[in-house]
Design a protein around this motif. Structure first.
Motif, PDB file in Angstrom:
ATOM      1  N   THR A 138      86.163 107.885 120.697  1.00 25.05           N
ATOM      2  CA  THR A 138      85.236 108.672 121.501  1.00 25.05           C
ATOM      3  C   THR A 138      85.981 109.822 122.172  1.00 25.05           C
ATOM      4  N   VAL A 139      85.402 111.023 122.137  1.00 18.00           N
ATOM      5  CA  VAL A 139      86.020 112.169 122.811  1.00 18.00           C
ATOM      6  C   VAL A 139      85.922 111.951 124.318  1.00 18.00           C
ATOM      7  N   ILE A 140      87.083 112.033 124.984  1.00 26.67           N
ATOM      8  CA  ILE A 140      87.124 111.833 126.438  1.00 26.67           C
ATOM      9  C   ILE A 140      87.698 113.049 127.167  1.00 26.67           C
ATOM     10  N   GLY A 141      88.034 114.080 126.427  1.00 30.37           N
ATOM     11  CA  GLY A 141      88.581 115.281 127.039  1.00 30.37           C
ATOM     12  C   GLY A 141      89.007 116.264 125.967  1.00 30.37           C
ATOM     13  N   CYS A 142      89.694 117.318 126.397  1.00 27.46           N
ATOM     14  CA  CYS A 142      90.229 118.293 125.450  1.00 27.46           C
ATOM     15  C   CYS A 142      91.534 118.847 126.012  1.00 27.46           C
ATOM     16  N   ARG A 143      92.348 119.369 125.121  1.00 22.71           N
ATOM     17  CA  ARG A 143      93.637 119.933 125.524  1.00 22.71           C
ATOM     18  C   ARG A 143      93.532 121.398 125.915  1.00 22.71           C
ATOM     19  N   GLN A 144      92.517 122.069 125.376  1.00 22.32           N
ATOM     20  CA  GLN A 144      92.320 123.485 125.649  1.00 22.32           C
ATOM     21  C   GLN A 144      90.849 123.831 125.594  1.00 22.32           C
ATOM     22  N   VAL A 152      84.302 126.776 124.569  1.00 23.22           N
ATOM     23  CA  VAL A 152      84.001 125.439 124.041  1.00 23.22           C
ATOM     24  C   VAL A 152      85.236 124.559 124.161  1.00 23.22           C
ATOM     25  N   PRO A 153      85.037 123.233 124.264  1.00 21.79           N
ATOM     26  CA  PRO A 153      86.190 122.329 124.241  1.00 21.79           C
ATOM     27  C   PRO A 153      86.936 122.481 122.919  1.00 21.79           C
ATOM     28  N   TYR A 154      88.259 122.407 122.968  1.00 20.52           N
ATOM     29  CA  TYR A 154      89.102 122.612 121.789  1.00 20.52           C
ATOM     30  C   TYR A 154      90.253 121.611 121.836  1.00 20.52           C
ATOM     31  N   ARG A 155      90.638 121.124 120.674  1.00 18.08           N
ATOM     32  CA  ARG A 155      91.701 120.125 120.560  1.00 18.08           C
ATOM     33  C   ARG A 155      91.330 118.872 121.357  1.00 18.08           C
ATOM     34  N   ASP A 156      90.337 118.166 120.841  1.00 21.46           N
ATOM     35  CA  ASP A 156      89.793 116.966 121.483  1.00 21.46           C
ATOM     36  C   ASP A 156      90.858 115.923 121.793  1.00 21.46           C
TER      37      ASP A 156
END
Length: 97
Positions: free
Chosen positions: A86-92, A75-79
């Motif tokens: 708005t969430v545009i990515g994740c760090r991990q 799953v996306p983590y650290r948005d």
């Protein structure tokens, strides 16, 4: 700043039809006159079978429901959010256990 380019490392394109957490309605009960549907979650729809060396990025709800049975779900983590929130990515990525 809304531009991901300076730190962008990888883009994962979404599937046309992503896997979803299936819902089975069991019955309806009323609480203070409000209908409450009893439902069973945990049946994945559209999720590929396990493949050696392959992980799938899925929704948190799907990964949590299947965590005891599927170690290949991430799953996306650290948005990363833009200026509007708005969430545009994740760090991990993370693997729920």
């Amino acid at each position: 700043m809304d531009d991901l380019e300076p730190g962008l490392r990888y883009v994962i394109e979404p599937e046309e039809r992503p896997a979803r957490l299936g819902v089975i309605p069991l019955s309806t009960e009323y609480r203070d006159g409000i209908p409450v549907e009893l439902v069973q979650y945990g049946h994945a729809q559209g999720l590929p079978r396990r493949r050696a060396g392959v992980s799938y990025v899925v929704s948190l709800a799907l990964a949590l429901a299947l965590a005891p049975r599927r170690s290949d779900l991430l799953v996306p983590y650290r948005d990363v959010r833009n200026a509007s929130g708005t969430v545009i990515g994740c760090r991990q990525l993370a693997q729920p256990v």
